[in-house]
Design a protein around this motif. Structure first.
Motif, short mmCIF file in Angstrom:
data_model
loop_
_atom_site.label_atom_id
_atom_site.label_comp_id
_atom_site.label_asym_id
_atom_site.label_seq_id
_atom_site.Cartn_x
_atom_site.Cartn_y
_atom_site.Cartn_z
N GLY A 194 0.80 -1.23 0.00
CA GLY A 194 0.00 0.00 0.00
C GLY A 194 0.83 1.26 0.00
N HIS A 195 2.14 1.14 0.23
CA HIS A 195 3.02 2.32 0.25
C HIS A 195 4.28 1.99 -0.55
N LEU A 196 4.46 2.66 -1.67
CA LEU A 196 5.62 2.45 -2.54
C LEU A 196 6.44 3.73 -2.61
N GLN A 197 7.62 3.61 -3.15
CA GLN A 197 8.48 4.78 -3.29
C GLN A 197 7.88 5.78 -4.26
N GLY A 198 7.89 7.06 -3.88
CA GLY A 198 7.50 8.11 -4.81
C GLY A 198 8.63 8.41 -5.78
N ILE A 199 8.35 9.25 -6.76
CA ILE A 199 9.35 9.54 -7.79
C ILE A 199 10.58 10.21 -7.19
N PHE A 200 10.41 10.96 -6.09
CA PHE A 200 11.54 11.64 -5.46
C PHE A 200 12.29 10.73 -4.48
N GLN A 201 11.87 9.46 -4.33
CA GLN A 201 12.52 8.54 -3.41
C GLN A 201 13.23 7.40 -4.13
N ARG A 202 13.11 7.31 -5.45
CA ARG A 202 13.55 6.11 -6.16
C ARG A 202 14.98 6.17 -6.64
N TYR A 203 15.54 7.35 -6.83
CA TYR A 203 16.88 7.45 -7.42
C TYR A 203 17.92 7.65 -6.34
N GLN A 204 19.06 6.96 -6.49
CA GLN A 204 20.13 7.02 -5.51
C GLN A 204 21.23 8.00 -5.90
N VAL A 205 21.02 8.77 -6.97
CA VAL A 205 22.03 9.74 -7.40
C VAL A 205 21.87 11.02 -6.59
N ILE B 192 33.07 8.60 -33.18
CA ILE B 192 33.84 9.83 -32.94
C ILE B 192 33.85 10.16 -31.45
N MET B 193 32.69 10.07 -30.81
CA MET B 193 32.62 10.39 -29.38
C MET B 193 33.47 9.42 -28.56
N ARG B 194 33.47 8.14 -28.95
CA ARG B 194 34.27 7.14 -28.22
C ARG B 194 35.75 7.42 -28.39
N ASN B 195 36.18 7.73 -29.63
CA ASN B 195 37.59 8.01 -29.86
C ASN B 195 38.06 9.27 -29.14
N LEU B 196 37.15 10.23 -28.99
CA LEU B 196 37.50 11.45 -28.27
C LEU B 196 37.43 11.27 -26.76
N GLY B 197 36.88 10.14 -26.32
CA GLY B 197 36.72 9.91 -24.89
C GLY B 197 35.62 10.74 -24.26
N TRP B 198 34.61 11.07 -25.06
CA TRP B 198 33.53 11.94 -24.59
C TRP B 198 32.27 11.18 -24.20
N LEU B 199 32.29 9.85 -24.28
CA LEU B 199 31.08 9.11 -23.92
C LEU B 199 30.73 9.38 -22.46
N ASP B 200 29.44 9.43 -22.20
CA ASP B 200 28.95 9.67 -20.83
C ASP B 200 29.42 11.04 -20.31
N GLN C 279 25.93 6.20 -20.01
CA GLN C 279 26.13 4.92 -19.34
C GLN C 279 25.79 4.98 -17.85
N SER C 280 26.05 6.10 -17.21
CA SER C 280 25.77 6.21 -15.78
C SER C 280 24.43 6.89 -15.55
N ASP C 281 23.86 6.66 -14.37
CA ASP C 281 22.61 7.32 -14.02
C ASP C 281 22.80 8.82 -13.84
N GLU C 282 23.97 9.24 -13.39
CA GLU C 282 24.19 10.66 -13.11
C GLU C 282 24.11 11.52 -14.37
N MET C 283 24.43 10.95 -15.54
CA MET C 283 24.46 11.75 -16.77
C MET C 283 23.18 11.62 -17.58
N ALA C 284 22.19 10.90 -17.08
CA ALA C 284 20.96 10.70 -17.86
C ALA C 284 20.13 11.98 -17.90
N ASN C 285 19.46 12.18 -19.02
CA ASN C 285 18.50 13.27 -19.08
C ASN C 285 17.11 12.70 -18.74
N ILE C 286 16.09 13.54 -18.82
CA ILE C 286 14.76 13.12 -18.38
C ILE C 286 14.22 11.91 -19.17
#
Length: 317
Positions: free
Chosen positions: A92-103, A169-177, A257-264
């Motif tokens: 009856g009580h689940l995590q809200g959207i502001f409680q689910r992310y650990q970042v 190109i992004m991988r060769n430049l080391g810009w991923l994530d 790749q990481s959760d910290e860099m994700a957009n909406i």
């Protein structure tokens, strides 16, 4: 032939009953003609209405069959449930959207990511494209027409075909994530350049020549004269860029790749994959509602520029 005086001409008598019937019939015909628009509006509003009622339903009501069309026990627990505890399993009580992310900053981290990325791409692409449009439209450089035709031709290439080369190109430049992988490939926008060049064609060359005679350099002419004159076109284009980049999903999904860099959009997609059950829909819908609020506010503020932009660009929505 003699014409009778005006005061001798009897006015045409109309039956009040006949006039009312004709007016009612015209109104019915008008509503029948609008029926496709009513149905179209209903199909567009229905998903948003379902999102709204789902956000305010408790988990037990979300899992019920058949579903209710009005929340019977409205709650804000899908945003934040103060009675949820990680030590106790309570359906009856689940995590809200502001409680689910650990970042850091939780859900707000993704909102800030999207705001920063969208703002950087919008401002950067408009400045770069306006400068390039000024050079193409107002400078007699060698190969100008060829360059412009190549840029227009690039609009005919589906952007999905550039995903793999851009990723390499992004991988060769080391810009991923990283933010650079979001922003740098999105700065070159052929349609914006094409639109600004067409707009600059309407500005007389004598104005630019007068500024040069007065001793103004090219950078000063671009910044102090060209950019202010381009303001309506830049405002119209900014609407399209903001909406496209805020909702961008496929390219961020590839490079992040990481959760910290994700957009909406990426964060909501991952949330949906982690919690796919019907009782978790409330939190997912809450995230969707929060993600749509900035674009709705942005559209309400700049809707006249959005309409003007569609009219100027000839895009039929």
């Amino acid at each position: 032939m003699a014409v009778a005086p005006m005061d001798t001409i009897a006015p045409v008598q109309q039956s009040p009953h006949g006039t009312a019937t004709g007016s009612r019939r015209s109104k019915i015909n008008a509503h029948l003609l609008r029926l496709p628009f009513y149905l179209l509006a209903l199909t567009m509003i229905a998903p948003f209405y379902w999102l709204l009622i789902t956000v305010f339903k408790p988990p037990r009501e979300l899992a019920r069959t058949p579903p209710s069309f009005v929340p019977e026990s409205p709650t804000f627990a899908n945003f934040y449930d103060p009675e949820w505890s990680p030590a106790a399993i309570n359906p009856g009580h689940l995590q809200g959207i502001f409680q689910r992310y650990q970042v850091d900053l939780g859900f707000w981290r993704f909102m800030l990511n999207s705001i920063f990325i969208t703002t950087a791409i919008t401002v950067g692409s408009l400045l770069i494209c306006s400068l390039a449009a000024y050079v193409i439209a107002k400078h007699d450089i060698k190969g100008r027409r060829t360059i412009f035709l190549l840029i227009i031709a690039s609009m005919m290439v589906p952007w999905q075909t550039t995903l793999i080369p851009n990723y390499v190109i992004m991988r060769n430049l080391g810009w991923l994530d990283s933010y650079a992988a979001y922003i740098v490939p999105a700065l070159a926008k052929a349609f914006v350049l094409f639109f600004l060049v067409q707009f600059l064609q309407s500005i007389p060359n004598e104005l630019i020549q007068a500024a040069r005679v007065d001793g103004a350099g090219e950078w000063r002419i671009w910044w102090r004269i060209v950019l202010p004159l381009l303001r309506p076109a830049l405002a119209a284009m900014s609407i399209f860029i903001v909406l496209a980049e805020w909702n961008n999903f496929l390219w961020p999904l590839i490079i992040v790749q990481s959760d910290e860099m994700a957009n909406i959009p990426v964060a909501l997609a991952r949330l949906n994959s982690y919690f796919g059950g019907p009782d978790h829909q409330g939190a997912i819908m809450a995230g969707g509602l929060l993600a749509s609020v900035p674009t709705i506010v942005f559209f309400l503020i700049f809707q006249k520029y959005f309409t003007k932009g569609i009219a100027l660009s000839g895009i039929k929505g």
